[in-house]
Design a protein around this motif. Structure first.
Motif, PDB file in Angstrom:
ATOM      1  N   LYS A 118       0.982  -1.219   0.050  1.00 24.62           N
ATOM      2  CA  LYS A 118      -0.120  -0.132   0.027  1.00 24.62           C
ATOM      3  C   LYS A 118       0.876   1.207   0.032  1.00 24.62           C
ATOM      4  O   LYS A 118       1.862   1.434   0.895  1.00 24.62           O
ATOM      5  CB  LYS A 118      -0.778   0.103   1.133  1.00 24.62           C
ATOM      6  N   PHE A 128      -4.193   7.965  -0.536  1.00 24.24           N
ATOM      7  CA  PHE A 128      -3.366   7.236  -1.230  1.00 24.24           C
ATOM      8  C   PHE A 128      -2.448   7.957  -2.103  1.00 24.24           C
ATOM      9  O   PHE A 128      -2.876   9.249  -2.283  1.00 24.24           O
ATOM     10  CB  PHE A 128      -4.172   6.165  -2.243  1.00 24.24           C
ATOM     11  N   ALA A 134      -3.131   1.704  -4.419  1.00 28.59           N
ATOM     12  CA  ALA A 134      -3.456   0.123  -4.070  1.00 28.59           C
ATOM     13  C   ALA A 134      -3.455  -0.830  -4.991  1.00 28.59           C
ATOM     14  O   ALA A 134      -4.137  -1.927  -5.262  1.00 28.59           O
ATOM     15  CB  ALA A 134      -4.839   0.297  -3.097  1.00 28.59           C
ATOM     16  N   ASP A 157      -7.715   6.819   2.766  1.00 28.05           N
ATOM     17  CA  ASP A 157      -7.719   5.569   3.304  1.00 28.05           C
ATOM     18  C   ASP A 157      -8.412   5.323   4.321  1.00 28.05           C
ATOM     19  O   ASP A 157      -8.256   5.690   5.362  1.00 28.05           O
ATOM     20  CB  ASP A 157      -6.055   5.090   3.486  1.00 28.05           C
ATOM     21  N   TYR A 161      -8.720  -1.155   1.134  1.00 27.84           N
ATOM     22  CA  TYR A 161      -7.731  -1.977   0.341  1.00 27.84           C
ATOM     23  C   TYR A 161      -6.824  -2.483   1.172  1.00 27.84           C
ATOM     24  O   TYR A 161      -5.701  -2.621   0.669  1.00 27.84           O
ATOM     25  CB  TYR A 161      -7.247  -0.851  -0.638  1.00 27.84           C
ATOM     26  N   TYR A 214      -0.721  -6.999  -4.852  1.00 27.82           N
ATOM     27  CA  TYR A 214      -0.939  -6.127  -3.989  1.00 27.82           C
ATOM     28  C   TYR A 214      -0.946  -6.801  -2.652  1.00 27.82           C
ATOM     29  O   TYR A 214      -2.056  -7.310  -2.413  1.00 27.82           O
ATOM     30  CB  TYR A 214      -2.183  -5.073  -4.462  1.00 27.82           C
ATOM     31  N   GLY A 216      -1.881  -5.417   0.998  1.00 30.98           N
ATOM     32  CA  GLY A 216      -2.251  -4.054   1.684  1.00 30.98           C
ATOM     33  C   GLY A 216      -1.984  -3.881   3.153  1.00 30.98           C
ATOM     34  O   GLY A 216      -2.344  -3.195   3.767  1.00 30.98           O
TER      35      GLY A 216
END
Length: 330
Positions: A118, A128, A134, A157, A161, A214, A216
């Motif tokens: 992240k 973000f 993300a 955020d 995510y 990804y 997170g």
């Protein structure tokens, strides 16, 4: 099974002494057991003197020239043997235990080749960050977007995510990749210099059935724009040019029609800059297209050599969804 000591954190530097002073301490503090390298692109601002004086244990790789992000990392990573690589921007603040979730993912799924954490905005840590957010995706016409960021709309955020998920491209700001995969893909395309080279690499990885993820539960904070900010026409030139490069090299079918539509959309963007009297940006797009034409023989040769795979995009046109249908979130 990978361990933290199997990671080499490689920070590319070009005249970034002030950034190293500010952000290197967090990398050292929270990267226990990992190897830390500074890959220097022929800096002239005493960056290397600062490292050797204050952090003598950090390994320094001296590149002969400033070849940008792509060539800079290609040259430097030839000297790094660790099985896992973390390509980290010098304007990144990392957090406690940022490496552990990355290691866990590499260990749990052997098909995972590339990972992004992240990425939040260092200047506004509740939001973000533009360059990666993300995790990245791309539309049919090559426009990149992210979970957490579509064009200029950036989300707050709210842990929406905090998952682990498959993505299409990972941000070059904090880019984990297996060393063997990086070498299999022959590294970044050095003709890009900077911008979108990580998307091209992830696309080539996708076409060879490697997986990009990804994670997170690992967080870093990125300043963004520390090398070229959004008000620099050179960034516009590189983004538009490299986007066309990437499409021609990697699209599996109907490439001519897709490129023609993309060039039409580029033309609309150029006209918009013209009406806004942003002449430098108008000419940056023209220059990008001219460079694309000049490079066509090389790009066509690359296209013939690279494997292709369908299913690279999730939406037909993110431009239509965002500007016409007003969908501002992923």
């Amino acid at each position: 099974m990978f361990q933290t000591k199997d990671i080499a954190v490689v920070i590319l530097n070009w005249n970034g002494k002030a950034l190293l002073e500010q952000f290197l301490p967090s990398v050292i503090e929270f990267s226990e057991d990992a190897l830390i390298y500074i890959a220097d692109n022929a800096s002239t601002d005493h960056s290397i003197d600062f490292i050797t004086t204050n952090y003598p244990s950090i390994k320094i790789i001296k590149n002969d020239t400033n070849g940008g992000y792509a060539k800079g990392y290609n040259d430097a990573l030839k000297h790094v043997e660790a099985p896992l690589l973390c390509l980290l921007n010098s304007d990144i603040e990392v957090t406690e235990r940022w490496l552990q979730p990355i290691i866990s993912e590499f260990n749990s799924d052997e098909t995972t080749a590339i990972i992004q954490p992240k990425i939040l905005d260092y200047k506004n840590k509740s939001k973000f960050e533009y360059a990666g957010a993300a995790g990245g995706f791309i539309d049919k016409y090559g426009f990149p977007y992210c979970r957490g960021r579509v064009f200029d709309t950036v989300e707050e955020d709210h842990a929406q995510y905090n998952d682990n998920s498959t993505i299409f491209w990972a941000s070059g700001a904090c880019f984990f990749v297996k060393n063997e995969v990086f070498k299999d893909l022959k590294g970044f395309d050095e003709s890009y210099f900077a911008h979108m080279e990580e998307i091209d690499l992830c696309w080539r990885a996708f076409n060879k059935n490697y997986k990009t993820k990804y994670i997170g539960t690992s967080t870093v904070f990125h300043v963004g724009g520390a090398t070229l900010n959004s008000t620099n026409p050179q960034k516009t030139y590189l983004n538009f040019r490299n986007n066309l490069f990437t499409l021609l090299k990697n699209v599996d079918s109907n490439v001519l029609s897709i490129i023609l539509v993309r060039m039409l959309l580029d033309g609309i963007a150029a006209i918009r800059f013209l009406f806004q009297l942003k002449l430098a940006f108008f000419f940056a797009i023209l220059k990008a297209h001219f460079s694309f034409y000049v490079n066509l023989p090389r790009l066509i040769k690359q296209r013939k050599q690279l494997p292709k795979r369908s299913g690279y995009y999730q939406k037909k046109s993110i431009v239509w969804s965002y500007f016409i249908k007003k969908q501002v979130q992923f």
